[in-house]
Design an enzyme around this catalytic site. Structure first.
Site, PDB file in Angstrom:
ATOM      1  CB  ALA A 161      41.126  28.684  32.726  1.00  0.00           C
ATOM      2  N   GLY A 162      39.415  30.635  35.377  1.00  0.00           N
ATOM      3  CA  GLY A 162      38.533  30.461  36.525  1.00  0.00           C
ATOM      4  C   GLY A 162      37.089  30.563  36.100  1.00  0.00           C
ATOM      5  N   GLY A 163      36.234  31.032  37.025  1.00  0.00           N
ATOM      6  CA  GLY A 163      34.818  31.064  36.719  1.00  0.00           C
ATOM      7  C   GLY A 163      34.484  31.947  35.529  1.00  0.00           C
ATOM      8  N   GLY A 193      36.599  33.820  33.385  1.00  0.00           N
ATOM      9  CA  GLY A 193      37.424  33.582  32.201  1.00  0.00           C
ATOM     10  C   GLY A 193      37.146  32.251  31.546  1.00  0.00           C
ATOM     11  CE  LYS A 207      29.018  43.214  37.751  1.00  0.00           C
ATOM     12  NZ  LYS A 207      30.041  42.337  37.182  1.00  0.00           N
ATOM     13  CD  GLU A 257      36.558  41.489  43.306  1.00  0.00           C
ATOM     14  OE1 GLU A 257      37.309  41.648  42.334  1.00  0.00           O
ATOM     15  OE2 GLU A 257      35.334  41.275  43.197  1.00  0.00           O
TER      16      GLU A 257
END
Length: 307
Positions: A8-10, A12, A185, A269
């Site tokens: 439930a981060g940014g 999600g 992307k 990443e």
């Protein structure tokens, strides 16, 4: 349709929260610290000048036989192994997995475990962060999300998800060319990350230098050539959008990876966005000297952080 959102981060929290607010059956799979925040404050979102708080269903572990129809995978690339381990019990014979990760390195391990037809493609264009207090802050004007089947038949969950998103303010679209969308992307993100991380500046600052524009255009071309070798050269509209974005003399934009780099984040990443692209270039017999230089710089940062 029952939806499980990993985290439930940014990302999600934003998309899962929008679906939950529209009445969808959404459950968040979170760690203990995040679970405590959600239990105390609900899911808190600051977006477009307004703040909302709402209770959401959340669990610490998924049990077998939960019966989820779709799993939304929203972790960072470097957390993929742990994320896969967490969602395995929630994935039944008819479940599909929708990853919203950068690049394409995540596809192979997910396909190997769940099967190609059950791993969808997903891409989102949004700037969103999770603050220490648990508030999700949406800082970009847009929130586009694309999703679709990478190959084979289209599972019913794609249309059902499109219907659910249509009840939200989110700009969402089911795509019949999602692999092409993912490559486009990736090209934009890799060129932007390489440019701003290597130069340690915003696009506008880089454009103000003598060689900034030519370097940006060369990095864009390296990414385009790699995508073309894979059969997914960016379409004209996407190519032009990337060129405008990364050569805008008035832009204060920098890749989130550059912001994380300057903030001293211990993990980036790097491999998912640049390393994997460079490996694909080598396999196709292509040189990518500027991407390689940026990759090297970021590897040095990673080694220092690890030490």
């Amino acid at each position: 349709m029952r939806i499980l959102v990993l985290g439930a981060g940014g990302i999600g929290g934003y998309y899962g929260g929008a679906l939950a607010a529209a009445g969808a059956d959404v459950t968040f799979l979170v760690r203990e610290g995040r679970a405590a925040q959600l239990a105390r404050d609900g899911l808190v979102l600051a977006s477009r000048g307004a703040e909302t708080r709402r209770p959401v269903r959340h669990i610490l572990a998924a049990g077998p036989g939960e019966g989820f129809d779709l799993v939304l995978l929203t972790c960072k690339a470097y957390d993929l192994d742990g994320a896969i381990e967490a969602i395995v019990p929630a994935v039944g014979p008819e479940t599909v997995v929708l990853p919203l990760l950068n690049g394409l390195a995540h596809v192979e391990p997910l396909d190997a475990l769940f099967g190609t037809g059950r791993v969808l493609g997903g891409a989102c264009y949004i700037a969103v962060t999770l603050g220490p207090d648990g508030t999700i802050r949406h800082t970009s004007p847009g929130d586009l999300i694309l999703f679709g089947a990478r190959e084979g038949d289209t599972p019913w969950q794609i249309e059902a998800l499109a219907v659910l998103f249509a009840r939200t303010p989110v700009t969402a679209r089911a795509s019949d060319a999602i692999l092409q969308d993912l490559w486009e992307k990736w090209c934009m993100l890799a060129a932007g990350a390489a440019l701003t991380c290597l130069m340690r500046g915003t696009v506008g600052e880089i454009m103000a230098t003598t060689a900034g524009r030519s370097l940006a255009e060369a990095m864009i071309e390296e990414c385009r050539a790699i995508a073309a070798a894979a059969g997914h050269a960016p379409r004209p509209a996407s190519a032009e959008q990337t060129r405008r974005m990364l050569t805008d003399s008035g832009s204060r934009w920098a890749a989130s990876m550059m912001r994380d780099l300057e903030a001293g984040a211990p993990r980036l990443e790097t491999e998912a966005i640049l390393g994997d692209l460079i490996r694909r270039a080598a396999a196709a017999g292509l040189a990518a000297p500027l991407l390689t230089a940026a990759h090297c710089q970021l590897q040095v940062h990673g080694a220092r952080a690890a030490a």
